[in-house]
Design an enzyme around this catalytic site. Structure first.
Site, PDB file in Angstrom:
ATOM      1  CG  ASP A  30      -2.050   0.987   1.090  1.00 47.01           C
ATOM      2  OD1 ASP A  30      -3.208   0.560   0.978  1.00 47.01           O
ATOM      3  OD2 ASP A  30      -1.786   2.220   1.081  1.00 47.01           O
ATOM      4  CB  ILE A  31       0.850   4.218  -2.216  1.00 45.56           C
ATOM      5  CG1 ILE A  31       1.955   5.077  -2.779  1.00 45.56           C
ATOM      6  CG2 ILE A  31      -0.421   5.003  -1.966  1.00 45.56           C
ATOM      7  CD1 ILE A  31       1.672   5.599  -4.183  1.00 45.56           C
ATOM      8  N   GLY A  93     -15.512   3.143   4.057  1.00 42.68           N
ATOM      9  CA  GLY A  93     -14.199   3.769   3.864  1.00 42.68           C
ATOM     10  C   GLY A  93     -13.498   3.373   2.579  1.00 42.68           C
ATOM     11  CD  GLN A  94     -14.722  -0.199  -2.345  1.00 41.84           C
ATOM     12  OE1 GLN A  94     -15.859  -0.471  -1.949  1.00 41.84           O
ATOM     13  NE2 GLN A  94     -14.178  -0.791  -3.386  1.00 41.84           N
ATOM     14  CG  HIS A 100      -8.698  -3.002  -2.370  1.00 40.35           C
ATOM     15  ND1 HIS A 100      -9.598  -2.204  -3.046  1.00 40.35           N
ATOM     16  CD2 HIS A 100      -8.418  -2.347  -1.220  1.00 40.35           C
ATOM     17  CE1 HIS A 100      -9.837  -1.112  -2.345  1.00 40.35           C
ATOM     18  NE2 HIS A 100      -9.143  -1.187  -1.231  1.00 40.35           N
ATOM     19  CG  HIS A 102      -6.871  -2.798   3.141  1.00 33.86           C
ATOM     20  ND1 HIS A 102      -6.068  -1.689   2.945  1.00 33.86           N
ATOM     21  CD2 HIS A 102      -8.071  -2.491   2.596  1.00 33.86           C
ATOM     22  CE1 HIS A 102      -6.760  -0.751   2.312  1.00 33.86           C
ATOM     23  NE2 HIS A 102      -7.980  -1.210   2.082  1.00 33.86           N
TER      24      HIS A 102
HETATM   25  P1  AMP Z   1      -9.663   1.550   0.323  1.00 33.54           P
HETATM   26  O1  AMP Z   1      -9.735   2.860   1.050  1.00 33.54           O
HETATM   27  O2  AMP Z   1     -10.068   0.362   1.141  1.00 33.54           O
HETATM   28  O3  AMP Z   1     -10.381   1.621  -1.012  1.00 33.54           O
HETATM   29  O4  AMP Z   1      -8.126   1.300   0.043  1.00 33.54           O
HETATM   30  C1  AMP Z   1      -7.450   1.851  -1.033  1.00 33.54           C
HETATM   31  C2  AMP Z   1      -5.998   1.774  -0.683  1.00 33.54           C
HETATM   32  O5  AMP Z   1      -5.255   1.904  -1.863  1.00 33.54           O
HETATM   33  C3  AMP Z   1      -5.522   2.866   0.273  1.00 33.54           C
HETATM   34  O6  AMP Z   1      -4.997   2.278   1.460  1.00 33.54           O
HETATM   35  C4  AMP Z   1      -4.457   3.608  -0.529  1.00 33.54           C
HETATM   36  O7  AMP Z   1      -3.370   4.012   0.262  1.00 33.54           O
HETATM   37  C5  AMP Z   1      -4.057   2.570  -1.555  1.00 33.54           C
HETATM   38  N1  AMP Z   1      -3.532   3.084  -2.801  1.00 33.54           N
HETATM   39  C6  AMP Z   1      -4.049   4.067  -3.582  1.00 33.54           C
HETATM   40  N2  AMP Z   1      -3.299   4.234  -4.684  1.00 33.54           N
HETATM   41  C7  AMP Z   1      -2.288   3.331  -4.607  1.00 33.54           C
HETATM   42  C8  AMP Z   1      -1.193   3.004  -5.448  1.00 33.54           C
HETATM   43  N3  AMP Z   1      -0.969   3.650  -6.589  1.00 33.54           N
HETATM   44  N4  AMP Z   1      -0.343   2.020  -5.035  1.00 33.54           N
HETATM   45  C9  AMP Z   1      -0.556   1.375  -3.878  1.00 33.54           C
HETATM   46  N5  AMP Z   1      -1.594   1.620  -3.051  1.00 33.54           N
HETATM   47  C10 AMP Z   1      -2.437   2.585  -3.413  1.00 33.54           C
END
Ligand code: AMP
Ligand code: ZN
Length: 114
Positions: A30-31, A93-94, A100, A102
């Site tokens: 995760d970024i 919180g999506q 995906h 986590h």
């Molecule tokens: P959610 O809030 O459950 O939809 O999670 C989305 C997740 O994607 C968040 O934790 C972000 O930090 C992560 N995210 C968004 N863009 C990227 C990216 N380019 N590479 C890796 N993680 C990302």
């Protein structure tokens, strides 16, 4: 799916730090990590959220969970434990609408989450 950042990561159009991949899913860091170890396990097939999952996704959904357990085992977190989360739609919180999982580990998690 056009304009989906996770589809772009899967196709290689966007960079990621991959930790695992197979024919069904890709897992990458995760970024914005919320724990010392935080990866996202993403099915290659695009569907928006758990809310959009159908009977045909049953095997994929099971595979994502088994992959989370396998990565946790491989990284040495099985014994201490870890947290698996699927945020779903706005109140859940999506923020990225490609389903995906986590996988978070390396610290203690409280319940219920915020
Ligand atoms: P959610 O809030 O459950 O939809 O999670 C989305 C997740 O994607 C968040 O934790 C972000 O930090 C992560 N995210 C968004 N863009 C990227 C990216 N380019 N590479 C890796 N993680 C990302
Ligand atoms: Zn997608």
């Amino acid at each position: 799916m056009k304009n989906c950042i996770f589809c772009k990561i899967i196709s290689g159009d966007l960079p990621s730090s991959k930790v695992f991949e197979d024919e069904t899913c890709v897992a990458f860091k995760d970024i914005h990590p919320q724990a010392p170890f935080h990866v996202l396990i993403v099915p290659r097939e695009h569907f928006d959220s758990l809310d959009k999952a159908e009977e045909k996704h049953k095997e994929t959904l099971g595979h994502l969970l088994l992959t989370a357990a396998e990565i946790a085992r491989r990284e040495g977190f099985s014994q201490k434990g870890y947290r698996v989360v699927i945020n779903t739609n706005a109140d859940g919180g999506q923020t990225v609408f490609h389903l995906h999982v986590h996988l978070l580990a390396g610290r203690i998690f409280v319940f219920p989450p915020g």
